[in-house]
Design a protein around this motif. Structure first.
Motif, PDB file in Angstrom:
ATOM      1  N   VAL A  82       0.800  -1.226   0.000  1.00 47.55           N
ATOM      2  CA  VAL A  82       0.000   0.000   0.000  1.00 47.55           C
ATOM      3  C   VAL A  82       0.838   1.285   0.000  1.00 47.55           C
ATOM      4  O   VAL A  82       0.535   2.203  -0.770  1.00 47.55           O
ATOM      5  CB  VAL A  82      -1.017  -0.001   1.165  1.00 47.55           C
ATOM      6  N   PRO A  83       1.863   1.433   0.859  1.00 45.15           N
ATOM      7  CA  PRO A  83       2.626   2.696   0.835  1.00 45.15           C
ATOM      8  C   PRO A  83       3.187   3.025  -0.547  1.00 45.15           C
ATOM      9  O   PRO A  83       3.120   4.180  -0.980  1.00 45.15           O
ATOM     10  CB  PRO A  83       3.751   2.440   1.849  1.00 45.15           C
ATOM     11  N   GLN A  84       3.717   2.013  -1.263  1.00 44.15           N
ATOM     12  CA  GLN A  84       4.237   2.242  -2.608  1.00 44.15           C
ATOM     13  C   GLN A  84       3.124   2.693  -3.554  1.00 44.15           C
ATOM     14  O   GLN A  84       3.306   3.589  -4.380  1.00 44.15           O
ATOM     15  CB  GLN A  84       4.883   0.956  -3.140  1.00 44.15           C
ATOM     16  N   MET A  85       1.949   2.092  -3.418  1.00 41.54           N
ATOM     17  CA  MET A  85       0.813   2.474  -4.256  1.00 41.54           C
ATOM     18  C   MET A  85       0.391   3.914  -3.992  1.00 41.54           C
ATOM     19  O   MET A  85       0.105   4.669  -4.924  1.00 41.54           O
ATOM     20  CB  MET A  85      -0.361   1.533  -3.995  1.00 41.54           C
ATOM     21  N   LEU A  86       0.343   4.303  -2.721  1.00 39.89           N
ATOM     22  CA  LEU A  86      -0.075   5.665  -2.377  1.00 39.89           C
ATOM     23  C   LEU A  86       0.923   6.693  -2.901  1.00 39.89           C
ATOM     24  O   LEU A  86       0.531   7.749  -3.406  1.00 39.89           O
ATOM     25  CB  LEU A  86      -0.211   5.790  -0.857  1.00 39.89           C
ATOM     26  N   VAL A  87       2.216   6.372  -2.811  1.00 40.02           N
ATOM     27  CA  VAL A  87       3.249   7.272  -3.338  1.00 40.02           C
ATOM     28  C   VAL A  87       3.095   7.433  -4.846  1.00 40.02           C
ATOM     29  O   VAL A  87       3.164   8.548  -5.388  1.00 40.02           O
ATOM     30  CB  VAL A  87       4.657   6.739  -2.981  1.00 40.02           C
TER      31      VAL A  87
END
Length: 318
Positions: A82-87
């Protein structure tokens, strides 16, 4: 001296371009909000389960040892993607480095296989609790629980290691566009320009073993549980026995059904668009729902959560 093109054919790309969940730009903001809320809920819910399982003396039974491991797995699952997707959703350059991609699919497959075995261990616990209640404490002792969890984590790591060793050897021939929102082995195999028969076969065999064998043990355990419960004379007793298993059955269904569809077919043949939404479901939605499924159906967990919140409130008021 090799030309740049020749060098690129032999060397892995520096990074991959992730196309994301949908090709519709207007969906990015709603998806960003949904993913952010889901991630926060998954973090809070799973951390709460881990805390109450560790801090409340009434939740030191084998079932809650397994549940705390499941919550930790779900916590890592969402944090892997998720963090990579949000970035990427907040950036015009939607990329991930080659090394970052390798780490992502390595960890993702490690956690996935580990969760299969943890769910099987939880089914074993329910079988012993219902079918052998007088011998439960003797059979499901703490060292056995710790050994089962060690086997789960080490088996998952071994599977991931094999997948990584095979996948990093694949050439991509200049292809950098990954039609997914994160890196996983089937998408990498699909992107490769080489013959991927060995990768397809290895992935199918390992996934069949790590998915179908634990699933068979779960189904076998529940066949014995159903037979034992049907022998209970009182309807209240039967309802209580089934109630102790319902949360686990829901979690097993949410995890296994998408995984079976996703992995028990040749990676070179699966639909990318369907695969993305199925990956979204079992990598984000399921870890978000799991703590709420166990909390809503479990009086002990709800009572422990109330005590934890009351304790935190008293500390805040001081």
């Amino acid at each position: 001296m090799r030309t740049d093109n020749q060098s690129f054919l032999g060397d892995p790309p520096r990074d991959f371009i992730l196309l994301g969940i949908s090709g519709r730009p207007w969906l990015e903001l709603p998806l960003f909000v949904v993913l952010l809320v889901s991630y926060v809920l998954a973090m809070l819910g799973n951390i709460a389960i881990i805390l109450v399982s560790r801090l409340d003396p009434q939740l030191h039974s084998p079932m809650y040892i397994f549940l705390s491991h499941l919550s930790f797995l779900d916590l890592c699952y969402t944090t892997t993607t998720v963090p990579q997707m949000l970035v990427n959703m907040g950036s015009s350059r939607k990329t991930i480095s080659y090394s970052g991609c390798t780490v992502q699919y390595a960890v993702f497959h490690w956690l996935g296989c580990t969760e299969c075995i943890v769910l099987a261990a939880m089914a074993l616990d329910r079988y012993v609790a219902i079918c052998e209640p007088l011998r439960y404490a003797l059979i499901m002792h703490r060292p056995l629980c710790q050994q089962l969890m060690a086997v789960a984590w080490l088996s998952g790591f071994g599977n991931s290691l094999v997948q990584v060793v095979l996948t990093v050897q694949l050439p991509f021939c200049g292809r950098q566009v990954l039609n997914n929102f994160f890196c996983e082995v089937p998408a990498m195999i699909k992107l490769s320009c080489a013959d991927t028969a060995v990768n397809d076969a290895t992935l199918a065999v390992l996934v069949a073993f790590f998915v179908l064998v634990p699933l068979a043990l779960i189904l076998l355990s529940y066949s014995f549980i159903v037979r034992a419960v049907l022998r209970i004379q009182s309807s209240k007793g039967r309802h209580k026995a089934f109630g102790t298993c319902s949360s686990h059955l829901v979690v097993v269904s949410l995890f296994y059904l998408p995984a079976i569809y996703m992995y028990l077919q040749p990676p070179s043949n699966y639909s990318q668009e369907q695969g993305k939404f199925i990956s979204l479901f079992y990598s984000i939605i399921t870890p978000t729902l799991n703590p709420f499924i166990y909390t809503l159906r479990n009086k002990d967990v709800k009572a422990a959560l109330r005590k934890l919140l009351a304790r935190m409130w008293r500390l805040y008021r001081r």
